[in-house]
Design a protein around this motif. Structure first.
Motif, PDB file in Angstrom:
ATOM      1  N   LEU A 129      60.455  51.656  35.375  1.00  0.00           N
ATOM      2  CA  LEU A 129      59.523  50.634  35.668  1.00  0.00           C
ATOM      3  C   LEU A 129      58.312  50.719  35.355  1.00  0.00           C
ATOM      4  O   LEU A 129      57.716  51.899  34.746  1.00  0.00           O
ATOM      5  CB  LEU A 129      59.573  50.469  37.342  1.00  0.00           C
ATOM      6  N   LEU A 130      57.176  49.973  35.618  1.00  0.00           N
ATOM      7  CA  LEU A 130      55.772  50.201  35.206  1.00  0.00           C
ATOM      8  C   LEU A 130      54.843  50.602  36.303  1.00  0.00           C
ATOM      9  O   LEU A 130      54.819  50.074  37.389  1.00  0.00           O
ATOM     10  CB  LEU A 130      55.073  48.934  34.788  1.00  0.00           C
ATOM     11  N   SER A 131      53.885  51.581  35.980  1.00  0.00           N
ATOM     12  CA  SER A 131      53.163  51.877  37.055  1.00  0.00           C
ATOM     13  C   SER A 131      51.821  50.811  37.609  1.00  0.00           C
ATOM     14  O   SER A 131      51.541  50.249  36.387  1.00  0.00           O
ATOM     15  CB  SER A 131      52.309  53.222  36.643  1.00  0.00           C
ATOM     16  N   ARG A 132      51.771  50.840  38.721  1.00  0.00           N
ATOM     17  CA  ARG A 132      50.529  49.800  39.080  1.00  0.00           C
ATOM     18  C   ARG A 132      49.364  50.266  38.346  1.00  0.00           C
ATOM     19  O   ARG A 132      48.673  51.442  38.397  1.00  0.00           O
ATOM     20  CB  ARG A 132      50.268  49.993  40.668  1.00  0.00           C
ATOM     21  N   SER A 133      48.898  49.156  37.421  1.00  0.00           N
ATOM     22  CA  SER A 133      47.574  49.371  36.769  1.00  0.00           C
ATOM     23  C   SER A 133      46.979  47.791  36.720  1.00  0.00           C
ATOM     24  O   SER A 133      47.404  46.901  36.697  1.00  0.00           O
ATOM     25  CB  SER A 133      47.823  49.781  35.366  1.00  0.00           C
ATOM     26  N   VAL A 134      45.725  48.100  36.182  1.00  0.00           N
ATOM     27  CA  VAL A 134      44.956  46.646  35.906  1.00  0.00           C
ATOM     28  C   VAL A 134      44.288  47.200  34.615  1.00  0.00           C
ATOM     29  O   VAL A 134      43.658  48.119  34.282  1.00  0.00           O
ATOM     30  CB  VAL A 134      43.747  46.606  36.833  1.00  0.00           C
ATOM     31  N   VAL A 135      44.227  46.224  33.743  1.00  0.00           N
ATOM     32  CA  VAL A 135      43.449  46.290  32.399  1.00  0.00           C
ATOM     33  C   VAL A 135      42.914  45.036  32.121  1.00  0.00           C
ATOM     34  O   VAL A 135      43.281  43.929  32.441  1.00  0.00           O
ATOM     35  CB  VAL A 135      44.348  46.607  31.195  1.00  0.00           C
ATOM     36  N   VAL A 136      41.563  45.086  31.984  1.00  0.00           N
ATOM     37  CA  VAL A 136      40.796  44.047  31.823  1.00  0.00           C
ATOM     38  C   VAL A 136      40.255  43.789  30.112  1.00  0.00           C
ATOM     39  O   VAL A 136      39.694  44.889  29.847  1.00  0.00           O
ATOM     40  CB  VAL A 136      39.530  43.698  32.714  1.00  0.00           C
ATOM     41  N   ILE A 137      40.667  42.724  29.715  1.00  0.00           N
ATOM     42  CA  ILE A 137      40.250  42.721  28.165  1.00  0.00           C
ATOM     43  C   ILE A 137      39.100  41.473  28.070  1.00  0.00           C
ATOM     44  O   ILE A 137      39.529  40.358  28.401  1.00  0.00           O
ATOM     45  CB  ILE A 137      41.634  42.128  27.473  1.00  0.00           C
ATOM     46  N   ASN A 138      38.294  41.776  27.261  1.00  0.00           N
ATOM     47  CA  ASN A 138      37.349  40.620  26.850  1.00  0.00           C
ATOM     48  C   ASN A 138      37.972  39.629  25.766  1.00  0.00           C
ATOM     49  O   ASN A 138      38.900  39.766  25.394  1.00  0.00           O
ATOM     50  CB  ASN A 138      35.950  41.105  26.490  1.00  0.00           C
ATOM     51  N   GLU A 139      36.936  38.508  25.541  1.00  0.00           N
ATOM     52  CA  GLU A 139      37.553  37.571  24.593  1.00  0.00           C
ATOM     53  C   GLU A 139      37.937  38.177  23.238  1.00  0.00           C
ATOM     54  O   GLU A 139      38.540  37.410  22.440  1.00  0.00           O
ATOM     55  CB  GLU A 139      36.737  36.344  24.639  1.00  0.00           C
ATOM     56  N   THR A 140      37.038  39.146  22.758  1.00  0.00           N
ATOM     57  CA  THR A 140      37.615  39.724  21.317  1.00  0.00           C
ATOM     58  C   THR A 140      38.694  40.733  21.359  1.00  0.00           C
ATOM     59  O   THR A 140      38.991  41.269  20.255  1.00  0.00           O
ATOM     60  CB  THR A 140      36.247  40.373  20.737  1.00  0.00           C
ATOM     61  N   GLY A 141      39.289  40.730  22.467  1.00  0.00           N
ATOM     62  CA  GLY A 141      40.278  41.851  22.556  1.00  0.00           C
ATOM     63  C   GLY A 141      40.162  43.188  22.958  1.00  0.00           C
ATOM     64  O   GLY A 141      41.107  44.146  22.586  1.00  0.00           O
ATOM     65  N   ASN A 142      38.941  43.534  23.261  1.00  0.00           N
ATOM     66  CA  ASN A 142      38.705  44.711  23.385  1.00  0.00           C
ATOM     67  C   ASN A 142      38.930  45.041  25.172  1.00  0.00           C
ATOM     68  O   ASN A 142      38.599  44.053  26.230  1.00  0.00           O
ATOM     69  CB  ASN A 142      37.019  45.080  23.362  1.00  0.00           C
ATOM     70  N   VAL A 143      39.392  46.245  25.510  1.00  0.00           N
ATOM     71  CA  VAL A 143      39.618  46.868  26.810  1.00  0.00           C
ATOM     72  C   VAL A 143      38.222  47.030  27.356  1.00  0.00           C
ATOM     73  O   VAL A 143      37.151  47.792  26.870  1.00  0.00           O
ATOM     74  CB  VAL A 143      40.527  48.089  26.800  1.00  0.00           C
ATOM     75  N   ILE A 144      37.931  46.394  28.677  1.00  0.00           N
ATOM     76  CA  ILE A 144      36.496  46.611  29.081  1.00  0.00           C
ATOM     77  C   ILE A 144      36.663  47.320  30.515  1.00  0.00           C
ATOM     78  O   ILE A 144      35.783  47.954  30.883  1.00  0.00           O
ATOM     79  CB  ILE A 144      35.805  45.425  29.319  1.00  0.00           C
ATOM     80  N   TYR A 145      37.846  47.546  31.218  1.00  0.00           N
ATOM     81  CA  TYR A 145      38.244  48.074  32.300  1.00  0.00           C
ATOM     82  C   TYR A 145      39.624  48.528  32.432  1.00  0.00           C
ATOM     83  O   TYR A 145      40.579  47.788  32.015  1.00  0.00           O
ATOM     84  CB  TYR A 145      37.871  47.127  33.466  1.00  0.00           C
ATOM     85  N   THR A 146      39.816  49.631  32.920  1.00  0.00           N
ATOM     86  CA  THR A 146      41.263  50.175  33.316  1.00  0.00           C
ATOM     87  C   THR A 146      41.320  50.657  34.664  1.00  0.00           C
ATOM     88  O   THR A 146      40.170  51.381  34.794  1.00  0.00           O
ATOM     89  CB  THR A 146      41.889  51.179  32.495  1.00  0.00           C
ATOM     90  N   GLU A 147      42.389  50.645  35.319  1.00  0.00           N
ATOM     91  CA  GLU A 147      42.613  51.651  36.416  1.00  0.00           C
ATOM     92  C   GLU A 147      44.166  51.716  36.646  1.00  0.00           C
ATOM     93  O   GLU A 147      45.026  50.782  36.457  1.00  0.00           O
ATOM     94  CB  GLU A 147      42.107  50.801  37.981  1.00  0.00           C
ATOM     95  N   GLN A 148      44.384  53.017  36.627  1.00  0.00           N
ATOM     96  CA  GLN A 148      45.978  53.157  37.052  1.00  0.00           C
ATOM     97  C   GLN A 148      45.784  53.803  38.297  1.00  0.00           C
ATOM     98  O   GLN A 148      45.123  54.569  38.755  1.00  0.00           O
ATOM     99  CB  GLN A 148      46.456  54.313  36.177  1.00  0.00           C
ATOM    100  N   VAL A 149      46.358  53.113  39.419  1.00  0.00           N
ATOM    101  CA  VAL A 149      46.364  53.221  40.764  1.00  0.00           C
ATOM    102  C   VAL A 149      46.902  54.668  41.049  1.00  0.00           C
ATOM    103  O   VAL A 149      48.099  54.973  40.629  1.00  0.00           O
ATOM    104  CB  VAL A 149      46.953  52.164  41.648  1.00  0.00           C
ATOM    105  N   GLN A 150      46.288  55.798  41.591  1.00  0.00           N
ATOM    106  CA  GLN A 150      46.731  56.779  41.718  1.00  0.00           C
ATOM    107  C   GLN A 150      47.944  57.101  42.691  1.00  0.00           C
ATOM    108  O   GLN A 150      48.978  57.524  42.468  1.00  0.00           O
ATOM    109  CB  GLN A 150      45.625  58.026  42.224  1.00  0.00           C
ATOM    110  N   GLU A 151      47.799  56.482  43.832  1.00  0.00           N
ATOM    111  CA  GLU A 151      49.002  56.322  44.713  1.00  0.00           C
ATOM    112  C   GLU A 151      49.775  55.013  44.694  1.00  0.00           C
ATOM    113  O   GLU A 151      48.962  53.908  44.887  1.00  0.00           O
ATOM    114  CB  GLU A 151      48.617  56.506  46.161  1.00  0.00           C
ATOM    115  N   THR A 152      51.145  54.840  44.236  1.00  0.00           N
ATOM    116  CA  THR A 152      51.578  53.625  43.771  1.00  0.00           C
ATOM    117  C   THR A 152      51.892  52.762  44.887  1.00  0.00           C
ATOM    118  O   THR A 152      51.595  51.439  44.503  1.00  0.00           O
ATOM    119  CB  THR A 152      53.094  53.982  43.143  1.00  0.00           C
ATOM    120  N   VAL A 153      51.749  53.209  46.228  1.00  0.00           N
ATOM    121  CA  VAL A 153      51.808  52.163  47.160  1.00  0.00           C
ATOM    122  C   VAL A 153      50.645  51.517  47.576  1.00  0.00           C
ATOM    123  O   VAL A 153      50.564  50.463  48.431  1.00  0.00           O
ATOM    124  CB  VAL A 153      52.589  52.787  48.508  1.00  0.00           C
TER     125      VAL A 153
END
Length: 168
Positions: A129-153
């Motif tokens: 399965l996939l790890s709980r994470s958030v990735v924010v991407i701007n209009e030009t396709g660049n990653v501007i924020y990431t978070e991989q939640v340390q404790e999955t719950v």
């Protein structure tokens, strides 16, 4: 490889999230109409990738509801809720909850999203399965924020993701 926890027990993922400032990796995911969607389908939009193990858990469902409420109404923004759940389960959940500000996408077919974004579980009871994470991407396709939640719950840091989105 990254190490996160599930109820305090270490589990590993296939890599690490893309670096802030880098181009977002492409993906091939399946929507609830069983159509293939790629990153280029969302070109010109700000994107929030809300990534989670399964819609059938309380924390995952809460993240979809929260992003539907908070980020779904921002201009020029799409919230993509991504898991390896079948598209039918994602569609059923959103319909039952009345959620229409998010796009549900599944990695059940291609299974490369988790590898390309470094967040596929490779050990533990959630392996595959996939790890709980958030990735924010701007209009030009660049990653501007990431978070991989340390404790999955635990839930992600919605405030930090939304601030990154609004400052993009």
């Amino acid at each position: 490889m990254a190490t996160v926890t599930l109820k305090g027990n270490n589990i590993e993922t296939s890599g690490t999230l893309p670096k802030t400032g880098s181009k977002a990796p492409d993906f091939s995911l399946t929507n609830t109409d069983l159509e293939t969607k790629t990153l280029s389908d969302y070109k010109g939009y700000k994107l929030v990738l809300n990534i989670f193990p399964s819609i059938d858990t309380g924390t995952c469902a809460a993240s979809v509801r929260q992003f539907n409420q908070e980020a779904g109404e921002l201009e020029n923004t799409k919230v993509l809720c991504i898991s390896r759940d079948l598209p039918f389960a994602l569609s059923r959940f959103c319909a039952a909850e009345g959620l229409d500000n998010v796009v549900s996408l599944s990695d059940f077919k291609d299974r490369n999203f988790g590898k390309n974004y470094g967040i596929a579980f490779t050990t533990g009871p959630l392996e595959g399965l996939l790890s709980r994470s958030v990735v924010v991407i701007n209009e030009t396709g660049n990653v501007i924020y990431t978070e991989q939640v340390q404790e999955t719950v635990n839930e992600p840091n919605y405030k930090a993701a939304l601030e990154a989105l609004m400052n993009a």
